[in-house]
Motif scaffolding. Structure first.
Motif, mmCIF file in Angstrom:
data_model
loop_
_atom_site.group_PDB
_atom_site.id
_atom_site.type_symbol
_atom_site.label_atom_id
_atom_site.label_comp_id
_atom_site.label_asym_id
_atom_site.label_seq_id
_atom_site.Cartn_x
_atom_site.Cartn_y
_atom_site.Cartn_z
ATOM 1 N N ASP A 97 41.902 13.614 15.169
ATOM 2 C CA ASP A 97 40.835 12.616 15.095
ATOM 3 C C ASP A 97 41.359 11.211 14.820
ATOM 4 O O ASP A 97 40.576 10.283 14.606
ATOM 5 C CB ASP A 97 39.805 13.027 14.049
ATOM 6 C CG ASP A 97 39.009 14.237 14.517
ATOM 7 O OD1 ASP A 97 38.546 14.205 15.669
ATOM 8 O OD2 ASP A 97 38.877 15.213 13.758
ATOM 9 N N ALA A 98 42.673 11.049 14.838
ATOM 10 C CA ALA A 98 43.262 9.711 14.675
ATOM 11 C C ALA A 98 43.421 9.074 16.045
ATOM 12 O O ALA A 98 43.535 9.779 17.050
ATOM 13 C CB ALA A 98 44.621 9.836 14.000
ATOM 14 N N PRO A 99 43.412 7.748 16.097
ATOM 15 C CA PRO A 99 43.594 7.109 17.407
ATOM 16 C C PRO A 99 44.953 7.426 18.012
ATOM 17 O O PRO A 99 45.953 7.509 17.298
ATOM 18 C CB PRO A 99 43.467 5.618 17.115
ATOM 19 C CG PRO A 99 43.506 5.478 15.650
ATOM 20 C CD PRO A 99 43.152 6.785 15.033
ATOM 21 N N VAL A 100 44.964 7.603 19.305
ATOM 22 C CA VAL A 100 46.175 8.038 19.992
ATOM 23 C C VAL A 100 47.287 6.998 19.893
ATOM 24 O O VAL A 100 48.462 7.325 19.980
ATOM 25 C CB VAL A 100 45.844 8.384 21.460
ATOM 26 C CG1 VAL A 100 47.077 8.513 22.303
ATOM 27 C CG2 VAL A 100 45.052 9.671 21.518
ATOM 28 N N LYS A 101 46.927 5.743 19.667
ATOM 29 C CA LYS A 101 47.981 4.726 19.603
ATOM 30 C C LYS A 101 48.917 4.953 18.421
ATOM 31 O O LYS A 101 50.032 4.461 18.413
ATOM 32 C CB LYS A 101 47.380 3.323 19.562
ATOM 33 C CG LYS A 101 46.672 2.974 18.281
ATOM 34 C CD LYS A 101 46.346 1.490 18.265
ATOM 35 C CE LYS A 101 45.616 1.144 16.980
ATOM 36 N NZ LYS A 101 45.258 -0.249 16.912
ATOM 37 N N ASN A 102 48.459 5.711 17.439
ATOM 38 C CA ASN A 102 49.334 5.996 16.302
ATOM 39 C C ASN A 102 50.152 7.260 16.497
ATOM 40 O O ASN A 102 50.899 7.651 15.613
ATOM 41 C CB ASN A 102 48.502 6.131 15.023
ATOM 42 C CG ASN A 102 47.822 4.835 14.657
ATOM 43 O OD1 ASN A 102 48.206 3.785 15.156
ATOM 44 N ND2 ASN A 102 46.809 4.903 13.809
ATOM 45 N N TYR A 103 50.018 7.914 17.638
ATOM 46 C CA TYR A 103 50.778 9.143 17.881
ATOM 47 C C TYR A 103 52.212 8.807 18.275
ATOM 48 O O TYR A 103 52.474 7.776 18.893
ATOM 49 C CB TYR A 103 50.165 9.930 19.043
ATOM 50 C CG TYR A 103 48.898 10.695 18.728
ATOM 51 C CD1 TYR A 103 48.141 10.376 17.617
ATOM 52 C CD2 TYR A 103 48.477 11.726 19.545
ATOM 53 C CE1 TYR A 103 46.975 11.067 17.340
ATOM 54 C CE2 TYR A 103 47.312 12.425 19.276
ATOM 55 C CZ TYR A 103 46.556 12.087 18.175
ATOM 56 O OH TYR A 103 45.414 12.768 17.919
ATOM 57 N N SER A 104 53.100 9.705 17.931
ATOM 58 C CA SER A 104 54.460 9.573 18.449
ATOM 59 C C SER A 104 54.468 10.074 19.889
ATOM 60 O O SER A 104 53.523 10.734 20.317
ATOM 61 C CB SER A 104 55.420 10.409 17.613
ATOM 62 O OG SER A 104 55.166 11.768 17.835
#
Lengths: 482, 286
Positions: free
Chosen positions: A153-160
């Motif tokens: 549920d976190a924004p994808v921009k914070n994904y590695s």
């Protein structure tokens, strides 16, 4: 067997591209115009600055086949895949594909960075043409495979990039049940755990009866996954055959790689670095600083002059057979006393630089340095237990007490080694021969009979190697039990 | 036996180099199925676009209001100072301009829409086979979303000024649809050139700004020759004035012009769609 059994049919497909951007744009407009003016087919002659990215490719695939396409970078693999996918129009020829086509070419394509992972699942599904209801049914599977926990549920921009890859792969393989699956090297991201799961999932898809087209320059993966393969070189099909045959052919190709050239370039780089030290003041990490210090003087403290690979007749060679002897002759100069040095010879895989085996030598304190300052040392390996393939021999001469990153002096270099099949061993090209040749024995138990079977030599041809194809005990029991 | 039946049902795709226009029936079939199947895709794109647009914006949807309000303010000032002379508009002049600007923007945005949709989707089109119609539909939905907000606020402003809107506004919606058709239709033809050369998208804002002044938005249509020619030759005029007239007065002043332009707009849109469809695969590889 009727022609209906073919899921993929590629007939005489060629594709041309333009090397220069401006011209390419102009040709693009021309092509649109000729398309609108109902031209039969684009001219098969090359316009200026154009080249053939693919030339006359033919193959047919039945249901359940897995087909590998190997070749070095720029050989036209991805272009072919894009034509199969319908993204690019062939310049000549014809492609027929039957059934639902799934493509895993770029992972996480179409992710919207500001939206959460969960929201992106729905968007990605829509891109793949899957209705919302179906996604809801499969949501649990997708979440479980992607294994992102609360980050979904976190924004994808914070994904590695690894997390994005995991989510993308999970979406693509859990949502679609393709008849034809096109795979590019998508497993490039992600940790080994995830890669392992990817391979498992891909094997499941193969086993479910889908036809797979797998594009890679990592040959061991092709050997593991495919039964047939094709070798592309500069857009031309060099060979179509069993995966093992084609992979062998791939290894037999002449290299454009030249270890000595690389060494020269590196030296030029170092010299350039020495000439303009001010350019390297900023943005350099600790290692590079110490690197600069080490090369402050005109001559380097240790310099590898030459690496030679010798066979048993002391002839220089780059190619041996499995179980041949190999001597690695290293010549180097050193300003350091020999007592402080060690020589490391490593045999490594070509693609991912995994050390298969390493040998170390420490000079004894009494050893004097030759008067001309050049030392030559041989490392003899009596039996190289490597299967056919291309490998890398890496040589490092370094401070014996060197701790990694402590900035001790060292020099390393590498040459290529190619290993051919040893006909005397009688091992036929198996589906997954692996890297290392290791003799093994088979012991059969059951129905009271116990016997030993040696697979060192000829017998190995009768039993397939590789863990996946170990025969059940009962089926071989009859043969050797009597 | 059953397996064979299943196999026979499998969809077959054939890719050949010949122009797809040579098989118009197959192309038409493909276009309609793609249009239908891309609804879900369009909705997701629309959702993605809108929600990410407003997630980092404090004013949110009110941005859609800034241009009409600004144009209304400046043109009112210009009119007061006598720089432009406008005859009586029936309703307060600022409201007239605001309404007109909203309609003009509808056209201008429609004109840019196919190219923008193509540019935002090009990365996707390069890697995945997606129906291009989905991209277009999503952009159209986005445009309508903005229009809805603008209309909502216009209604409030009209109510504040105690100006009533004629029931003809429901007919006016049809004229607005034609305005969109015309914009998108022309825009579709700009895609091949525009997606290869950035010059087109750089030039478009200037062209639309110039075009804006040739269209009776901040002034009423001149009736004196040769100035009337400017307005008469402008394909946007009949559609825009009809939409305005119907909404404000309930009658159309130039029905013939409207019907002719509507027919042209619809034909342009359909032909443009085919053109766009056929051109996309060639553009994607460049």
């Amino acid at each position: 067997m009727s022609s209906d059994d073919f899921l993929v049919k590629v007939e005489g497909v060629s594709k041309k591209f333009c090397k220069e951007l401006r011209r390419s744009l102009r040709y693009g407009l021309q092509d649109v115009a000729s398309e609108v003016l109902l031209h039969q087919e684009p001219s098969s002659e090359l316009r200026r600055q154009e080249f053939w990215a693919l030339q006359d490719v033919n193959f047919e695939l039945k249901r359940g086949e897995s087909f590998g396409i190997v070749g070095v970078n720029g050989s036209g693999k991805t272009t072919l895949l894009k034509i199969l996918q319908g993204l690019l129009k062939p310049t000549t020829g014809r492609v027929m594909i039957r059934g639902q086509v799934g493509a895993l070419i770029t992972l996480g394509q179409g992710f919207q960075p500001l939206l959460s992972g969960r929201e992106n699942i729905y968007i990605n599904a829509a891109i793949l043409g899957i209705p919302r209801v179906e996604v809801q049914d499969k949501l649990e599977d997708i979440l479980a495979f992607a294994d992102l926990g609360e980050f979904i549920d976190a924004p994808v921009k914070n994904y590695s990039s690894g997390m994005k890859g995991r989510l993308g792969f999970s979406i693509a393989t859990n949502l679609v049940v393709p008849d034809v699956l096109l795979l590019d090297e998508v497993m490039a991201t992600g940790d080994w755990k995830f890669k392992e799961r990817c391979f498992q999932r891909m094997e499941e898809i193969v086993n479910s009866g889908a036809t797979i087209v797998f594009v890679s320059h990592l040959v061991p993966k092709v050997e593991r996954l495919c039964n047939r393969a094709m070798l592309l070189h500069k857009g031309v099909v060099k060979r179509v055959g069993t995966a093992a045959e084609v992979c062998e052919e791939y290894y037999a190709q002449p290299d454009s790689f030249d270890g000595r050239g690389a060494r020269k370039r590196r030296r030029q780089f170092i010299n350039a670095a020495k000439r303009s030290p001010e350019d390297h003041q900023e943005g350099m990490d600790f290692d590079s600083d110490s690197y600069d210090e080490a090369y402050e003087e005109e001559t380097e403290p240790i310099e590898i002059q030459n690496i030679e690979l010798l066979d048993d007749d002391h002839a220089e060679t780059e190619q041996i057979k499995t179980l041949d002897a190999l001597t690695v002759r290293v010549s180097f100069t050193s300003e350091q006393p020999l007592a402080q040095l060690k020589v490391v010879v490593q045999l490594m895989t070509l693609g991912d630089e995994i050390t298969i085996v390493g040998f170390e030598y420490y000079f004894s304190p009494e050893m004097p340095m030759p008067s001309d300052g050049e030392m030559t040392i041989d490392c003899r390996i009596p039996e190289v237990q490597l299967r056919e393939g291309k490998y890398r021999v890496s040589v490092t001469v370094a401070d014996a007490d060197e701790v990694k990153g402590s900035g001790g002096f060292k020099a390393s270099d590498l040459v290529r080694l190619s290993v051919k099949r040893n006909a005397a061993l009688g091992v036929r090209p198996a589906r997954s021969p692996g890297m290392v040749y290791m003799p093994a024995t088979w012991e059969i138990r059951g129905s009271g009979a116990v016997s030993l079977m040696d697979t060192f030599g000829q017998e190995a041809a009768d039993t397939d190697s590789g863990p996946s194809s170990v025969q059940p005990m009962s089926s071989t029991g009859d043969r050797s039990g009597g | 036996m059953q397996a064979r039946n299943v196999k026979a049902d499998l969809p077959v795709k054939i890719y050949t180099p010949e122009s797809r226009l040579r098989r118009p029936l197959a192309l038409f079939d493909e276009m309609t199925t793609d249009l239908l199947s891309s609804r879900e895709l369009a909705w997701q794109f629309f959702y993605r676009q809108i929600s990410s647009r407003y997630r980092q914006s404090a004013l949110g949807p009110f941005w859609a209001l800034i241009p009409p309000v600004l144009v209304a303010l400046t043109s009112t000032v210009l009119r007061r100072s006598g720089v432009i002379s406008v005859e009586e508009t029936g309703i307060p002049y600022p409201l007239y301009v605001m309404f007109g600007t909203v309609l003009w923007q509808l056209f201008a945005n429609s004109l840019e829409l196919p190219l923008k949709a193509m540019r935002s989707g090009i990365q996707l089109l390069r890697t995945i086979r997606v129906p291009v119609e989905g991209l277009l539909l999503a952009s159209i939905a986005e445009l309508l979303f903005d229009l809805g907000i603008q209309f909502g606020v216009l209604m409030v402003v009209f109510a504040l000024f105690k100006v009533s809107i004629s029931w003809g506004v429901f007919l006016g919606v049809g004229a607005m649809a034609m305005l969109m058709c015309l914009g998108i239709g022309i825009g579709l033809f700009l895609v091949p050139l525009g997606s290869l050369y950035t010059d087109v998208s750089s030039a478009l804002p200037f062209i639309t700004r110039f075009w804006f002044f040739l269209t009776p938005v901040i002034y009423t249509p001149p009736e004196q020759w040769p100035y009337s020619l400017l307005v008469d030759l402008n394909p946007v005029t009949p559609l825009l004035t009809t939409a305005l007239d119907l909404s404000l007065e309930g009658t159309a002043s130039n029905p013939t012009g409207f019907w002719i332009m509507s027919a042209i707009a619809i034909v342009l849109l359909l032909v443009g769609w085919v053109f766009y469809r056929v051109a996309i695969p060639i553009l994607v590889e460049r």
